[in-house]
Design an enzyme around this catalytic site. Structure first.
Site, PDB file in Angstrom:
ATOM      1  CG  ASP A   1      16.882  -5.666 -17.938  1.00 34.01           C
ATOM      2  OD1 ASP A   1      17.574  -5.846 -18.965  1.00 34.01           O
ATOM      3  OD2 ASP A   1      16.165  -4.660 -17.769  1.00 34.01           O
TER       4      ASP A   1
ATOM      5  CG  ASN B   1       0.636  -1.396   0.431  1.00 34.63           C
ATOM      6  OD1 ASN B   1       1.724  -1.123   0.921  1.00 34.63           O
ATOM      7  ND2 ASN B   1       0.509  -2.171  -0.627  1.00 34.63           N
TER       8      ASN B   1
ATOM      9  CB  ALA C   1       6.019  -6.906   8.619  1.00 31.84           C
TER      10      ALA C   1
ATOM     11  CE1 TYR D   1       3.706 -13.595  14.423  1.00 35.77           C
ATOM     12  CE2 TYR D   1       4.270 -14.053  12.142  1.00 35.77           C
ATOM     13  CZ  TYR D   1       3.387 -14.160  13.200  1.00 35.77           C
ATOM     14  OH  TYR D   1       2.195 -14.820  13.033  1.00 35.77           O
TER      15      TYR D   1
ATOM     16  CB  SER E   1       5.402  -5.177  -2.518  1.00 35.90           C
ATOM     17  OG  SER E   1       4.490  -6.101  -2.018  1.00 35.90           O
TER      18      SER E   1
END
Length: 392
Positions: free
Chosen positions: A139, A254, A264, A266, A316
């Protein structure tokens, strides 16, 4: 500055330091000083093979060196350089179960199939800084470019963990009716293997990965990982990517708390949290006003190692949905800046459903919607982005 003495101070430590031992990031304040030190390093390493173990990042004027050697440098050259710990960071995923081939619920939840009549992400280049990818997966065979392996230069960035392959599947799997479909099935993924088989990497590996993406004119960078501590070097390279026009989309973590991980947090990054199948913020997801958008992150099926499939949960997984949606838009609006992309993602997100006791203002953005994003992005110019209420 005594550039020869600079490198001589490191040589003894380089000869005895373990290859993946503790390291430091040495950054030069002045560009000319860095250029001179770099020139001396290039001339010396032909005679001193140990110096070949030093890694460099001209983008942020940095060398990555063994920890013990760095202590010597700071004593001698403190006016010229800054030194920080080369911290570890982890991928943002929880355990999962094997599954079969289905149209993933998250791809449907963000209305990606309805958006494919407008865009499939064609020609958009996505850098996936992660554990690599399974190049043999049916895939993914049309979705993967060569990328780079930062842990074993010269080798393909093959996945020995599974996380990177799962992210790649959500982003761009193109298995058709017999396999898995990702959000942007005609985008092109460039795996950047910075994480080892345990899902762990150093800040310096991430710096080198972003550096590579900038040099290779990548359009988007998916960063499904993080750490609790700020890093000046990491922030500097995120800034470089931002000013180069590359949007960085990063998972918040998490821990199920208000707040979240770096990069994240920033302000130059697009911060992503996770929602469940009821479009509520997932119990494990970090949240807060700094979250720009939420994506599907609970029980997400995608590609796995050895041509398999697996359900995984985590911010994620949410991040790869948002990056895929961004790729659909960039195929239509390739000139969008990271700032404009962030605003459109926030503006077109759907409200998340509140759990008992939650207030909408404490959660940040809404849930990503690819169809609304494309409709808004193709007909309007973004307005100025308002400052966030939470610090990064």
């Amino acid at each position: 500055m005594d550039y020869y003495g600079f490198w001589q101070s490191l040589l003894e430590e380089l000869s005895v330091a373990p290859k993946r031992g503790e390291r430091r990031i040495v950054t030069f304040y002045d560009a000319r000083e860095y250029a001179a030190a770099l020139s001396k390093w290039k001339s010396l390493k032909t005679k001193q093979p140990e110096l070949r173990r030093v890694q460099i990042s001209p983008m942020i004027r940095a060398f990555f060196v063994p920890a013990a050697g760095a202590e010597k440098l700071i004593r001698k050259f403190s006016d010229t350089i800054s030194i920080e710990e080369d911290l570890r960071m982890q991928i943002h995923t929880l355990s999962g179960e094997k599954t079969g081939t289905v149209m993933p619920w998250g791809v449907k939840a963000i209305h990606a199939p309805q958006a494919w009549s407008k865009s499939t992400g064609v020609h958009v280049k996505i850098g996936v800084i992660d554990t690599g990818a399974d190049y043999r997966h049916p895939d993914l065979r049309h979705s993967l470019a060569s990328g780079i392996n930062l842990l074993h230069r010269g080798m393909l960035p093959l996945d020995d963990n599974g996380h990177g392959t799962h992210i790649a599947g959500t982003l761009a799997a193109a298995g058709g009716s017999r396999g898995m479909m990702g959000v942007a099935p005609r985008s092109l993924l460039y795996p950047v293997k910075a994480f080892d088989h345990t899902g762990s990497a150093y800040v310096s590996d991430i710096v080198l990965g972003i550096d590579w993406c900038v040099q290779n004119r990548i359009d988007l960078i998916n960063m499904s990982f993080g750490m609790k501590t700020r890093s000046k070097a990491l922030h500097n390279v995120v800034l470089k990517a931002y000013h180069a026009g590359i949007a960085i989309i990063a998972s918040s973590g998490n821990d199920g708390k208000r707040g979240g991980d770096y990069p994240a947090r920033y302000s130059e990054a697009i911060a992503v949290g996770a929602v469940d199948k009821k479009r509520q913020v997932a119990g494990f997801s970090n949240r807060g006003p700094y979250i720009d958008v939420y994506g599907p992150g609970e029980g997400v099926p995608s590609c796995w190692l050895r041509e398999g499939y697996k359900e995984m949960s985590g911010t994620s997984m949410a991040t790869s949905h948002v990056t895929g949606a961004a790729a659909l838009l960039l195929a239509l609006r390739p000139g969008l800046t990271p700032r404009e992309l962030k605003l459109l993602l926030r503006r077109t997100a759907s409200p998340v459903r509140l759990r008992k006791g939650q207030r909408r203002a404490t959660l940040g953005g809404g849930a990503a919607d690819a169809l609304r994003l494309l409709r808004a992005g193709s007909r309007s110019q973004p307005k100025p982005l308002k400052a966030k209420s939470a610090p990064r």
